[in-house]
Design a protein around this motif. Structure first.
Motif, PDB file in Angstrom:
ATOM      1  N   ILE A  49      38.775  79.403  65.892  1.00 17.43           N
ATOM      2  CA  ILE A  49      39.806  80.398  66.566  1.00 17.43           C
ATOM      3  C   ILE A  49      40.630  79.695  67.698  1.00 17.43           C
ATOM      4  O   ILE A  49      41.816  79.937  67.900  1.00 17.43           O
ATOM      5  CB  ILE A  49      39.097  81.861  66.858  1.00 17.43           C
ATOM      6  N   ASP A  50      39.781  78.706  68.331  1.00 17.07           N
ATOM      7  CA  ASP A  50      40.728  78.158  69.165  1.00 17.07           C
ATOM      8  C   ASP A  50      41.630  76.797  68.743  1.00 17.07           C
ATOM      9  O   ASP A  50      42.414  76.338  69.442  1.00 17.07           O
ATOM     10  CB  ASP A  50      39.516  77.334  70.159  1.00 17.07           C
ATOM     11  N   GLU A  51      41.546  76.646  67.387  1.00 15.59           N
ATOM     12  CA  GLU A  51      42.303  75.464  66.869  1.00 15.59           C
ATOM     13  C   GLU A  51      43.663  75.993  66.163  1.00 15.59           C
ATOM     14  O   GLU A  51      44.393  75.097  65.890  1.00 15.59           O
ATOM     15  CB  GLU A  51      41.349  74.693  66.013  1.00 15.59           C
ATOM     16  N   LYS A 100      44.310  82.952  66.706  1.00 14.16           N
ATOM     17  CA  LYS A 100      44.397  83.797  65.376  1.00 14.16           C
ATOM     18  C   LYS A 100      43.372  83.037  64.263  1.00 14.16           C
ATOM     19  O   LYS A 100      43.762  81.691  63.948  1.00 14.16           O
ATOM     20  CB  LYS A 100      45.508  84.306  64.923  1.00 14.16           C
ATOM     21  N   LEU A 101      42.529  83.883  63.796  1.00 10.33           N
ATOM     22  CA  LEU A 101      41.868  83.045  62.602  1.00 10.33           C
ATOM     23  C   LEU A 101      42.766  83.224  61.225  1.00 10.33           C
ATOM     24  O   LEU A 101      43.508  84.070  60.981  1.00 10.33           O
ATOM     25  CB  LEU A 101      40.588  84.068  62.328  1.00 10.33           C
ATOM     26  N   LEU A 102      42.751  81.880  60.621  1.00 10.76           N
ATOM     27  CA  LEU A 102      43.587  81.767  59.348  1.00 10.76           C
ATOM     28  C   LEU A 102      44.840  82.532  59.472  1.00 10.76           C
ATOM     29  O   LEU A 102      44.885  83.361  58.386  1.00 10.76           O
ATOM     30  CB  LEU A 102      42.419  82.145  58.122  1.00 10.76           C
ATOM     31  N   GLY A 160      37.279  78.635  58.812  1.00 14.03           N
ATOM     32  CA  GLY A 160      38.080  78.933  59.700  1.00 14.03           C
ATOM     33  C   GLY A 160      39.247  78.031  60.507  1.00 14.03           C
ATOM     34  O   GLY A 160      39.914  78.255  61.199  1.00 14.03           O
ATOM     35  N   LYS A 161      38.786  76.508  60.142  1.00 15.00           N
ATOM     36  CA  LYS A 161      39.586  75.708  60.943  1.00 15.00           C
ATOM     37  C   LYS A 161      40.761  75.415  60.040  1.00 15.00           C
ATOM     38  O   LYS A 161      41.719  74.547  60.467  1.00 15.00           O
ATOM     39  CB  LYS A 161      38.774  74.222  61.088  1.00 15.00           C
ATOM     40  N   LEU A 162      40.824  75.872  58.995  1.00 16.30           N
ATOM     41  CA  LEU A 162      42.089  75.724  58.090  1.00 16.30           C
ATOM     42  C   LEU A 162      43.360  76.496  58.218  1.00 16.30           C
ATOM     43  O   LEU A 162      43.757  77.450  57.683  1.00 16.30           O
ATOM     44  CB  LEU A 162      41.607  75.971  56.437  1.00 16.30           C
ATOM     45  N   CYS A 163      43.839  76.292  59.253  1.00 15.34           N
ATOM     46  CA  CYS A 163      44.912  77.066  59.926  1.00 15.34           C
ATOM     47  C   CYS A 163      45.999  77.280  59.000  1.00 15.34           C
ATOM     48  O   CYS A 163      47.026  78.178  59.199  1.00 15.34           O
ATOM     49  CB  CYS A 163      45.243  76.582  61.442  1.00 15.34           C
ATOM     50  N   ARG A 164      46.473  76.214  58.119  1.00  9.62           N
ATOM     51  CA  ARG A 164      47.657  76.278  57.166  1.00  9.62           C
ATOM     52  C   ARG A 164      47.224  76.905  55.769  1.00  9.62           C
ATOM     53  O   ARG A 164      48.182  77.134  55.073  1.00  9.62           O
ATOM     54  CB  ARG A 164      48.316  74.959  56.738  1.00  9.62           C
TER      55      ARG A 164
END
Length: 621
Positions: free
Chosen positions: A192-194, A199-201, A166-170
């Motif tokens: 979700i906070d990052e 928003k998730l992913l 879930g941290k892989l925002c890109r």
């Protein structure tokens, strides 16, 4: 020196040539027919390379040590070769590396927990599919925050996926299909906070984890990934209901959930997916009604697969679907009792499965108009009545027509033009088989007219079916002799003429069928000796000759109710497939055409008790 002409350099000495270019920045040698080991020179001079592409060659090599010493590398592509050995851990420490493609080498290995424990800080695309990655993905995988593309499909990765993804925002593309993952999809995701807008992913477009052994439920968070275009979770062990939230994914074009253990009803929220083109929820345990609401906004739908569930279609008599599909597979759905009139509106059909759909009555004439370009038509296991047009005109690209297990009658029609599979078995067809049937079906691979009420002789023209692998005419009232022309069917694997009224001797020409694996001549009136030519059938696995008037000496699987005598001839040892008993029970299926098989079946008498087998028991042969 500004450049080098590799055309005059041996393909095994190309590294030495490149050493003349210390300022070289881009090296593209894909599809250059390079082969053998990737050379390792004593010294390396081209240490300024940024972009290295050696893909689609014929290297049989380990990844060379010098590769990890080029600190300027941003792009490495050595896919589609035959690289083997361990993926060097030092690759993760290359400070500028953004793209790594080692896919389709098949023999590169690495422990995921070691390879991704640290490093890869600038990595954007990892393409390592079709190799031998193993182990579990560690939670540290969530630290690859620059990653946009991940393809680890068809490796040996096990466990589940860490919630840290879930941290892989890109991340835009995620494919772990074809691994050994036996865990569950995480109930919650971190990060979700990052990510922007909390928003998730937020950029993830493709989520593919088919062909694993995942179990548990499909998590609700999957329906909150607003940018998703494709979801594929096919061929797993997922259970529980399909989340209603998936119906809110307004960008979704592909939803593939086939072959799981999903239950409950089909959410009518799926009818809101206005961009959906591909929907496959077949081979699950879904129940309940499917209504017009399920298709309300599916105007772009091209493929609809609902087969092998317990669904009932409940639409109005004048319903016109909003879609024009090419693939419509609704086998085992209740579509009847009357023939579904809404089908008449579909004019782009290429593939239709309405098998076991509780449809009764006559086939409407208009069906043959809308299926004129179909490649596959399956309406088997219904109670369709009446007769078929003769000839049946199907499209030139047609592959298969299956109308077996119905109540169709009159004569067997000619199907034109050529077709690969024709199954009209288990109906009420009568009369003689048309003499020129083989001329019209000369590229057919599968012909079954079994269990009808056909009479007359076997047409000589069957010998013109030069590509046929299965001929099944069993369970009729056919008379006459076996035509010697069948020997021209050189690819024939199955010949089933059992349960007829055929007579005469078994022709020597059957011994020319080198690919024959199953021969059923049981329950006829054959007489005389068995031809010695049958010893040439080295691939033969099943031969059923019972209940005839044969004489001579033989050892086969089942010879009950004959007058055989004498000892077992050593020459029958040439029947290698019969002589070697199988190591375990197995079903024998021949002639696979779009999932359609001839299933081996054999009646065996044990102490005057008739037993029917659809497989070969361990000690029976």
């Amino acid at each position: 020196m500004d450049g080098v002409d590799l055309s005059s350099v041996a393909r095994t000495d190309w590294v030495s040539a490149l050493n003349q270019l210390p300022s070289l920045m881009k090296l593209h040698l894909s599809s250059c027919k390079l082969f053998g080991q990737i050379p390792s020179p004593s010294s390396l001079n081209f240490t300024s390379v940024v972009d290295l592409d050696l893909s689609s060659n014929s290297f049989i090599s380990k990844i060379p040590d010098w590769l990890v010493n080029i600190s300027t590398l941003q792009h490495i592509g050595i896919s589609r070769n035959d690289l083997y050995g361990e993926i060097p851990l030092r690759l993760r420490d290359l400070p500028k590396l953004q793209y790594l493609n080692l896919g389709y080498n098949h023999n590169l290995s690495a422990s995921c927990s070691q390879l991704f424990m640290k490093g890869w800080k600038n990595m954007r695309a990892l393409r390592l599919s079709h190799n031998k990655l193993h182990g579990r993905l560690h939670s540290s995988f969530g630290n690859l925050t620059s990653l946009t593309y991940l393809d680890f499909s068809y490796n040996a990765i096990d466990g589940g996926i860490p919630s840290s993804i879930g941290k892989l925002c890109r991340l835009k593309f995620f494919d772990l299909s074809g691994n050994n993952m036996t865990g569950t999809l995480p109930e919650f995701l971190q990060g979700i906070d990052e990510c922007p807008s909390r928003k998730l992913l937020p950029k993830l477009a493709s989520f593919i984890m088919s062909n694993n052994q995942l179990h548990g439920k499909i998590p609700d968070w999957l329906g909150r990934l607003d940018n998703l275009v494709k979801i594929s979770l096919a061929h797993n062990l997922l259970e529980g209901p399909i989340p209603v939230s998936i119906g809110s994914l307004q960008n979704l074009t592909t939803l593939t959930l086939t072959d799981n253990i999903l239950n409950g009803t089909l959410p009518d929220s799926l009818g809101q997916l206005s961009k959906l083109t591909y929907l496959d929820v077949s081979f699950n345990q879904l129940t309940g009604m499917v209504t017009e609401d399920h298709f309300l906004m599916l105007t772009k739908l091209v493929v609809l697969k609902l087969s092998s569930n317990s669904l009932t279609l409940n639409v109005s008599a004048n319903w016109i679907p909003p879609f024009q599909v090419s693939h419509l597979r609704m086998g085992s759905c209740v579509l009847g009792p009357s023939f579904p009139l809404w089908l008449k509106s579909q004019n782009k059909l290429h593939n239709i499965d309405f098998s076991n759909a509780s449809i009764f009555g006559f086939i409407p004439i208009w069906l043959w108009d809308i299926t004129s370009n179909s490649r596959f038509l399956n309406m088997s296991h219904n109670e369709l009545q009446g007769w078929l047009p003769n000839p049946i005109h199907v499209g030139y690209s047609s592959h298969a027509i299956d109308l077996s297990f119905n109540l169709l009658e009159r004569t067997v029609p000619i199907i034109t033009p050529e077709i690969e599979l024709s199954d009209l078995s288990h109906n009420c067809f009568s009369g003689a088989i048309q003499l020129n049937i083989g001329q019209h079906m000369n590229i057919a691979g599968f012909l079954s007219l079994s269990h009808n009420q056909l009479h007359g002789e076997i047409p000589l023209s069957l010998g013109e079916m030069s590509h046929v692998t299965v001929i099944d005419l069993s369970g009729n009232n056919l008379t006459g002799r076996i035509p010697p022309s069948l020997a021209n069917c050189s690819f024939l694997s199955v010949l089933d003429l059992g349960n007829n009224s055929l007579f005469g001797t078994i022709p020597n020409s059957l011994g020319q069928l080198k690919h024959l694996r199953s021969l059923h001549l049981n329950d006829n009136h054959f007489s005389g000796d068995l031809p010695l030519s049958l010893r040439n059938l080295s691939l033969l696995e099943t031969m059923d000759l019972r209940n005839n008037r044969l004489s001579g000496s033989l050892q086969v699987l089942d010879l009950s109710k004959n007058d055989l005598s004498g000892s077992i001839p050593a020459s029958l040892g040439d029947l290698k497939a019969i002589a070697h008993a199988p190591m375990k029970n197995r079903y024998i299926l021949y002639g696979n055409y779009t999932g359609h098989y001839y299933e081996e079946s054999l009646n065996v008498y044990v102490k005057d008790q008739r037993l029917k087998y659809t497989f070969i028991p361990l000690l029976l042969a």
